[in-house]
Structures are given as structure tokens and as C-alpha cells.
Design an enzyme around this catalytic site. Structure first.
Site, mmCIF file in Angstrom:
data_model
loop_
_atom_site.group_PDB
_atom_site.id
_atom_site.type_symbol
_atom_site.label_atom_id
_atom_site.label_comp_id
_atom_site.label_asym_id
_atom_site.label_seq_id
_atom_site.Cartn_x
_atom_site.Cartn_y
_atom_site.Cartn_z
ATOM 1 N N SER A 116 -10.373 -1.143 -2.898
ATOM 2 C CA SER A 116 -10.431 0.011 -2.427
ATOM 3 C C SER A 116 -8.733 0.426 -1.903
ATOM 4 O O SER A 116 -8.096 0.463 -2.448
ATOM 5 C CB SER A 116 -11.093 -0.184 -0.840
ATOM 6 O OG SER A 116 -10.705 1.348 0.213
ATOM 7 N N LYS A 140 -11.659 6.256 -1.179
ATOM 8 C CA LYS A 140 -12.440 4.730 -0.804
ATOM 9 C C LYS A 140 -12.708 3.902 0.448
ATOM 10 O O LYS A 140 -13.426 3.038 0.604
ATOM 11 C CB LYS A 140 -10.425 4.714 0.024
ATOM 12 C CG LYS A 140 -10.018 4.699 -1.045
ATOM 13 C CD LYS A 140 -9.816 4.164 -2.177
ATOM 14 C CE LYS A 140 -8.880 3.798 -4.005
ATOM 15 N NZ LYS A 140 -9.014 2.889 -4.751
ATOM 16 N N TYR A 153 -8.169 11.224 -0.532
ATOM 17 C CA TYR A 153 -8.833 9.762 -0.730
ATOM 18 C C TYR A 153 -9.000 8.739 0.203
ATOM 19 O O TYR A 153 -9.875 8.130 -0.034
ATOM 20 C CB TYR A 153 -6.399 9.223 -0.908
ATOM 21 C CG TYR A 153 -6.488 8.125 -1.541
ATOM 22 C CD1 TYR A 153 -6.334 7.416 -2.660
ATOM 23 C CD2 TYR A 153 -5.857 7.318 -1.040
ATOM 24 C CE1 TYR A 153 -6.151 6.569 -3.076
ATOM 25 C CE2 TYR A 153 -5.425 5.960 -0.992
ATOM 26 C CZ TYR A 153 -5.458 5.875 -2.250
ATOM 27 O OH TYR A 153 -4.966 4.725 -2.663
#
Length: 262
Positions: A139, A157, A153
Site C-alpha cells: 500500500s 491505497k 491515490y
């Protein structure tokens, strides 16, 4: 031992692969760019001594389930069942939410979240049937705090954290360990491309700490995978966010917002 590394053509994935190959493992690298994969394979092979492992490559777009499934089948046909999966492939394209095209946002979700789950799905069925196997999901520290300019993003993640936790509870009943790690800024080709696009607000929130080396991050990932650790954090700041985020973040944002009004 057969180790499959997605995103293994460069950066963290390549350095993880290097460690396992030097241990004597058979390592399959999966990434989209065939030219980069061939360079990575030559790089790894040129550093091997007698008795060390073997490297094979497969080109696939991890966001397309059929491609990653076919790539896994080819890897396992050559080296046997996958014992360890390092799901390292990902992408980042900074941009403020209201300025970023929906297609760019969606691409990050598709690669980082769905691409990872596609890779895990390809490995997990066999591991579950055999009653053994290790999965490490890469991650990011960005999963632990919302960073301006990184909405896609951060979303992709952080979603991996929920996925890993849910799958871990399922997989533990079948002898499969599922781990997740949260790397900091790391000196990789992707980081070099990303940094000039990083908004000033993100720079202020993330600080000016130098990036970690890909080798250092890879070494910690391999150790955590070996031990079957549920979660791996890097450095003081990320560890504190991981352990005490709900307590810390209100103070961080209270400091940040008045200083960065647009």
C-alpha cells in the site's frame, strides 16, 4: 520456492525480487512494459552467483483480470505453484480533485485497487487449496492520511487496508497469511516522475524528509513477509499514523488548514 512479484520491473518490486533470487528462489516478474521487464531480468541475472535463483518475466496489465490470470498461469506452468505473492504494482498521478480528469482518477483506482485484487485472486485460490502461502500487499503511507492533490491515490491505497484486513480473516482459516505494508516516499522511477507534479500543499503536509531507498524498503518487506506480520509501517511518522491516526490527524489538520487556504 516460487515468488511472484507484480510491478517487479523497477523500484521496490525489483529490489524485493533481487533479495529472493539471491536466496535461491524462482522469481516471476509481472509488469505491463515488456522492455522494462527484459531489462530487469538481465539486471537480476547478471548479479547472480552459481546456485542462486532463476528469473522469468510475464507482461500483463494487472487492471485486466484476464491478463493477470493468464500471466499467473504461465508463471506457475514454469516454476510451479506460487508460494509468495508480493503485490507491488501501482501508479500515482497527483492532481487536485476538481482539476483532474475522471479517467485519470479511475485509472489509479483500477491499477492500485482492482489490479492488486486481481493479482491476489490469481494467487489465492491455489494457496487456499494447498493450505499454505504468503501474500504481501504494498500500500502506501498515503493510505493513512488524506493528502491534498492525492485523492485518487489515497482512496485506492486506503481501500487496500480494508481489503487486506478482510481477506486476512478469511485466509487464516486456510493456512494463508495476508500482510500489508505502508511504505514512505521511496526513491524509485515512479517517485522521480511524481515529485515535480506534487502540489505545494502536499509538500507542506508531507514534510521535507528525504525518500527511503528502494533497497531499504524491500529488505523490510521481505522480513515482514517471512514472519507473516499483519501490518508493516515505516519510520516514526507513518508508524504513529498507523497506530494512533484517529488521535493524531485532527491536530495535524487543525495546524494545516489555516495555513493553506486557497
Amino acid at each position: 520456492m516460487h515468488v511472484v512479484v507484480t510491478g517487479g520491473s523497477s523500484g521496490i518490486g525489483l529490489e524485493v525480487a533481487r533479495i529472493y533470487v539471491r536466496r535461491g528462489a524462482n522469481v516471476s516478474l509481472i509488469a505491463r512494459n515488456l522492455d522494462q521487464l527484459e531489462l530487469a531480468a538481465r539486471d537480476l541475472s547478471s548479479t547472480l552467483a552459481a546456485g542462486q535463483g532463476t528469473v522469468a518475466i510475464q507482461s500483463a496489465d494487472i487492471s485486466i483480470e484476464a491478463e493477470i490470470s493468464a500471466a499467473f498461469a504461465a508463471c506457475e506452468s514454469r516454476f510451479g505453484p506460487c508460494d509468495i505473492l508480493i503485490a507491488s504494482a501501482g501508479m500515482v498521478e497527483p492532481g487536485r480533485f476538481d482539476e483532474q480528469a475522471g479517467s485519470v482518477f479511475a485509472q489509479q483506482i483500477n491499477v492500485n485497487l482492482l489490479g492488486t485484487t486481481n493479482a491476489v485472486r490469481a494467487a489465492y485460490a491455489g494457496m487456499r487449496a494447498r493450505g499454505r502461502g504468503k501474500i504481501m500487499i504494498v500500500s502506501s503511507g498515503a493510505a493513512l492520511i488524506g493528502i491534498p492533490g492525492y485523492s485518487a491515490y489515497c482512496a485506492s491505497k486506503s481501500a487496500l487496508a480494508g481489503f487486506a484486513e478482510a481477506l486476512r480473516t478469511e485466509a487464516a482459516m486456510h493456512g494463508v497469511s495476508v500482510s500489508i505494508c505502508f511504505p514512505p516516499d521511496t526513491d524509485t522511477p515512479q517517485f522521480v516522475n511524481e515529485l515535480p507534479k506534487r502540489p505545494p500543499e502536499a509538500r507542506a503536509l508531507m514534510g521535507a524528509a528525504p525518500p527511503w531507498s528502494a533497497v531499504s524498503v524491500a529488505e523490510k518487506i521481505v522480513v515482514a513477509t517471512d514472519r507473516g506480520r499483519a501490518k508493516l509501517y515505516f519510520g516514526f511518522s507513518i508508524t504513529m499514523l498507523g497506530l494512533f491516526g484517529p488521535l493524531i490527524k485532527p491536530f495535524v489538520f487543525a495546524w494545516f488548514r489555516p495555513r493553506h487556504k486557497r
